[in-house]
Scaffold this motif. Sequence first.
Motif, PDB file in Angstrom:
ATOM      1  N   THR A 152     -88.646  60.223  48.572  1.00  0.00           N
ATOM      2  CA  THR A 152     -89.467  60.324  47.363  1.00  0.00           C
ATOM      3  C   THR A 152     -89.062  59.260  46.356  1.00  0.00           C
ATOM      4  O   THR A 152     -89.912  58.598  45.751  1.00  0.00           O
ATOM      5  N   GLU A 153     -87.768  59.059  46.163  1.00  0.00           N
ATOM      6  CA  GLU A 153     -87.295  58.033  45.233  1.00  0.00           C
ATOM      7  C   GLU A 153     -87.697  56.645  45.718  1.00  0.00           C
ATOM      8  O   GLU A 153     -88.104  55.792  44.919  1.00  0.00           O
ATOM      9  N   ALA A 154     -87.602  56.391  47.012  1.00  0.00           N
ATOM     10  CA  ALA A 154     -88.013  55.095  47.560  1.00  0.00           C
ATOM     11  C   ALA A 154     -89.506  54.865  47.327  1.00  0.00           C
ATOM     12  O   ALA A 154     -89.931  53.754  46.995  1.00  0.00           O
ATOM     13  N   ALA A 155     -90.312  55.909  47.465  1.00  0.00           N
ATOM     14  CA  ALA A 155     -91.750  55.799  47.226  1.00  0.00           C
ATOM     15  C   ALA A 155     -92.016  55.501  45.755  1.00  0.00           C
ATOM     16  O   ALA A 155     -92.865  54.661  45.429  1.00  0.00           O
ATOM     17  N   ARG A 156     -91.291  56.159  44.855  1.00  0.00           N
ATOM     18  CA  ARG A 156     -91.451  55.881  43.418  1.00  0.00           C
ATOM     19  C   ARG A 156     -91.113  54.424  43.113  1.00  0.00           C
ATOM     20  O   ARG A 156     -91.806  53.764  42.343  1.00  0.00           O
ATOM     21  N   ASN A 157     -90.044  53.945  43.695  1.00  0.00           N
ATOM     22  CA  ASN A 157     -89.645  52.556  43.478  1.00  0.00           C
ATOM     23  C   ASN A 157     -90.689  51.588  44.033  1.00  0.00           C
ATOM     24  O   ASN A 157     -90.896  50.514  43.471  1.00  0.00           O
ATOM     25  N   ALA A 158     -91.334  51.966  45.119  1.00  0.00           N
ATOM     26  CA  ALA A 158     -92.332  51.097  45.740  1.00  0.00           C
ATOM     27  C   ALA A 158     -93.567  50.908  44.876  1.00  0.00           C
ATOM     28  O   ALA A 158     -94.224  49.871  44.944  1.00  0.00           O
ATOM     29  N   VAL A 159     -93.890  51.889  44.047  1.00  0.00           N
ATOM     30  CA  VAL A 159     -95.091  51.786  43.222  1.00  0.00           C
ATOM     31  C   VAL A 159     -94.788  51.461  41.764  1.00  0.00           C
ATOM     32  O   VAL A 159     -95.701  51.355  40.953  1.00  0.00           O
ATOM     33  N   ARG A 160     -93.523  51.294  41.427  1.00  0.00           N
ATOM     34  CA  ARG A 160     -93.132  50.963  40.058  1.00  0.00           C
ATOM     35  C   ARG A 160     -93.705  49.598  39.694  1.00  0.00           C
ATOM     36  O   ARG A 160     -93.698  48.667  40.488  1.00  0.00           O
ATOM     37  N   PRO A 176     -93.742  46.096  38.622  1.00  0.00           N
ATOM     38  CA  PRO A 176     -92.669  45.095  38.596  1.00  0.00           C
ATOM     39  C   PRO A 176     -92.493  44.435  37.236  1.00  0.00           C
ATOM     40  O   PRO A 176     -91.420  43.928  36.932  1.00  0.00           O
ATOM     41  N   GLU A 193     -89.602  46.087  35.517  1.00  0.00           N
ATOM     42  CA  GLU A 193     -88.302  46.080  36.191  1.00  0.00           C
ATOM     43  C   GLU A 193     -87.146  45.824  35.227  1.00  0.00           C
ATOM     44  O   GLU A 193     -86.179  46.546  35.207  1.00  0.00           O
TER      45      GLU A 193
END
Length: 85
Positions: free
Chosen positions: A33-41, A43, A46
């Motif tokens: 879930t955290e990886a998915a959140r990071n993927a759509v953050r 940029p 950042e």
Amino acid sequence: MSKSVTIRVPEELHAQLQERAETEGTTVTALITEAARNAVRDPRLEDAAEVFRQFVADNADAFDAAFPDDAPARPDAAGRQGRAA
């Protein structure tokens, strides 16, 4: 409300995820879930927090001088909380 998503990963990756989850005291689901959140953050955001922190650090004395009653406590050289100078 949450949605269920099913993905297939290689056994080796699943084992690595389980190992990391155990090390961090979390779950494989939480890691993914955290990886998915990071993927759509976005940029563009950042480095926004670091830019803001640096701005505040660079201008803290000016803010404190302009608003002395609102100056936050800051750690002294020994790391103890004290009033702003």
